[in-house]
Scaffold this active site. Structure first.
Site, mmCIF file in Angstrom:
data_model
loop_
_atom_site.group_PDB
_atom_site.id
_atom_site.type_symbol
_atom_site.label_atom_id
_atom_site.label_comp_id
_atom_site.label_asym_id
_atom_site.label_seq_id
_atom_site.Cartn_x
_atom_site.Cartn_y
_atom_site.Cartn_z
ATOM 1 C CB THR A 1 13.135 -5.235 -10.600
ATOM 2 O OG1 THR A 1 13.874 -4.129 -10.751
ATOM 3 C CG2 THR A 1 13.676 -6.232 -11.432
ATOM 4 C CG ASP B 1 -4.994 4.379 1.956
ATOM 5 O OD1 ASP B 1 -5.030 2.798 1.691
ATOM 6 O OD2 ASP B 1 -4.146 4.696 2.400
ATOM 7 C CE1 TYR C 1 2.306 4.307 9.526
ATOM 8 C CE2 TYR C 1 1.251 3.074 7.544
ATOM 9 C CZ TYR C 1 2.270 3.429 8.576
ATOM 10 O OH TYR C 1 3.280 2.705 8.138
ATOM 11 C CE LYS D 1 -4.268 -1.460 9.092
ATOM 12 N NZ LYS D 1 -3.891 -0.977 10.420
ATOM 13 N N GLY E 1 0.644 -1.317 0.030
ATOM 14 C CA GLY E 1 -0.031 0.049 -0.174
ATOM 15 C C GLY E 1 0.744 1.200 -0.001
#
Length: 436
Positions: free
Chosen positions: A293, A236, A135, A239, A108
């Site tokens: 990557t 967001d 957060y 969570k 996240g």
């Protein structure tokens, strides 16, 4: 030397947040297997990352199949079926306008940081709005738009505007949501020109800030103001998303449609996986703009597809609503006999129990909270605490939690609260564990 001693010798302290001596050798369903052989009921699901619990057959099968014949290791310079299919699944599951894309990452934190960077580049606007107590991650860019007390060591992003998150339990206002919306109106009408603001970052439930559920209408009010002022709304869901609140997406509690959605934690079923879903104009802003990557590796992507499929086929949002209501009712019944409990709140299986020393003054019971989670661990339950004053027990168990496990968890928390209130948990027991 036991696992704890070996950990102390070799694992960097800067990535540790320990609440008690939890040495784990395995996991099964909602339980962690400790080094001493104890089965511990995990009401945290590893901070929500193990949303289907441990060893779920769908995740095991998907990961095993993908790892046995890996199609490269990322989407950076090649294309693999699991990553493309995961992006298609996310677009189908997430409401929004048609011209959207998906960025894949590992956590996240990197999802939120990427969203900030891409939105700024695409809009040409330098400022962002977020909330005190937010957060959004542990990387420099995600911390710079956060507002949690644990991240005071990191300076905020220049020009960041932080609003108070409306807390019905602690606000003196009879309508804290309206108060914050009015404050935002004043800011946008004077010192914060809307044309400078790229996006507003929102947690539909502020989790690490204290598992705070905003008042009804607040999310809709934010959406309306963002639309009116040409500001992107970013939700967001790292969570509290993906079925946890009783909805597939937590923002659906108020039927809003954000411009950008970020995912993490439970999306990977315990493996590193995150995603940003947003406008193509933002996520195609420049080639090689946010590359990693191993992002989009077929193993994690396959796990993500298995998680989404299981949530849909087993109707886990409905299960979370039902089992979460049982858990909340049990906790509220326990609260009746424990003066330490100030409030039980949340939605579905995203619950918070705020502990206070006095129900009238609402003084945060920070030390007592640390003792409760420590004692619960001794009795067989794993959970952690959050909040700006480290006084909120956070319960984010696996979405597969059973009713029998709810009963077990409530019984143990009742005993832990009793022991702490009776003074049977000494200060020395938690002295070595700093928590937040």
């Amino acid at each position: 030397m036991n696992l704890g001693g070996r950990d102390e010798r070799v694992i960097a302290g800067i990535e540790k947040l320990r609440f008690f001596p939890l040495f784990v050798t395995g996991g099964e369903g909602s339980y962690l297997i400790a080094e001493d052989g104890r089965r511990l009921l995990d009401l945290s699901a590893s901070w929500g990352a193990a949303g289907l619990g441990y060893g779920h057959p769908a995740v095991v099968e998907a990961v095993t199949r993908a790892a046995s014949n890996m199609a490269a290791a990322s989407v950076l310079s090649s294309i693999n079926e699991p990553a493309v299919a995961l992006a298609e699944d996310l677009l189908a599951a997430t409401p929004g306008p048609s011209e959207r894309k998906v960025w894949l990452g590992h956590s996240g934190s990197d999802a939120n940081e990427t969203a900030v960077r891409a939105i700024e580049a695409a809009t040409g606007r330098p400022r962002f709005i977020s909330f005190v107590g937010a957060y959004h991650g542990g990387t420099s860019g995600s911390m710079a738009i956060s507002g949690h007390s644990s991240q005071a060591h990191t300076p905020p992003r220049p020009g960041l505007v932080q609003l108070p998150y409306p807390d019905p339990y602690r606000s003196p206002s009879p309508d804290p949501g309206r108060e914050v919306l009015d404050h935002l109106d004043r800011l946008l009408g004077a010192e914060v020109p809307p044309g400078e603001v790229a996006a507003l970052f929102l947690e539909p439930i502020q989790s690490d800030g204290g598992m705070i559920v905003p008042p009804d209408g607040f999310l809709r009010g934010l959406e309306e103001r963002c639309r009116r002022n040409g500001i992107l709304l970013v939700c967001d869901e790292v969570k509290v998303g993906l079925g946890r609140t009783g909805f597939l997406h937590a923002f659906q509690a108020e039927e809003i449609t954000p411009d950008v959605v970020t995912f993490g934690k439970g999306l990977g079923g315990g493996l590193p996986l995150s995603a940003v879903v947003g406008p193509a104009a933002v996520l195609d802003v420049a080639p090689a703009f946010a590359i990693q990557t191993t992002a989009g590796n077929p193993v994690s992507a396959s796990a993500g597809r298995a998680v989404l499929r299981t949530i849909r086929e087993e109707d886990l949002p409905a299960r979370a609503a039902k089992v979460g209501a049982l858990l909340a009712d049990g906790l509220r019944e326990v609260a009746r006999s424990h003066p330490l409990v100030g409030e039980v709140r949340g939605r579905g299986l995203a619950l918070g129990v705020e502990l206070v020393r006095d129900r009238e003054t609402k003084e945060a019971a920070s030390t007592e909270t640390a003792k409760v989670v420590y004692r619960a661990f001794e009795l067989g339950v794993v959970l952690f605490y959050v909040g700006m004053h480290s006084n909120v027990l956070e319960l984010t168990p696996p979405l597969t939690l059973s009713e029998a496990e709810v009963e077990q968890g409530v019984e143990i928390l009742d005993r832990a609260l009793t022991d702490v209130e009776a003074g049977r948990v000494p200060d020395e027991s938690v002295a070595a564990f700093a928590g937040w």
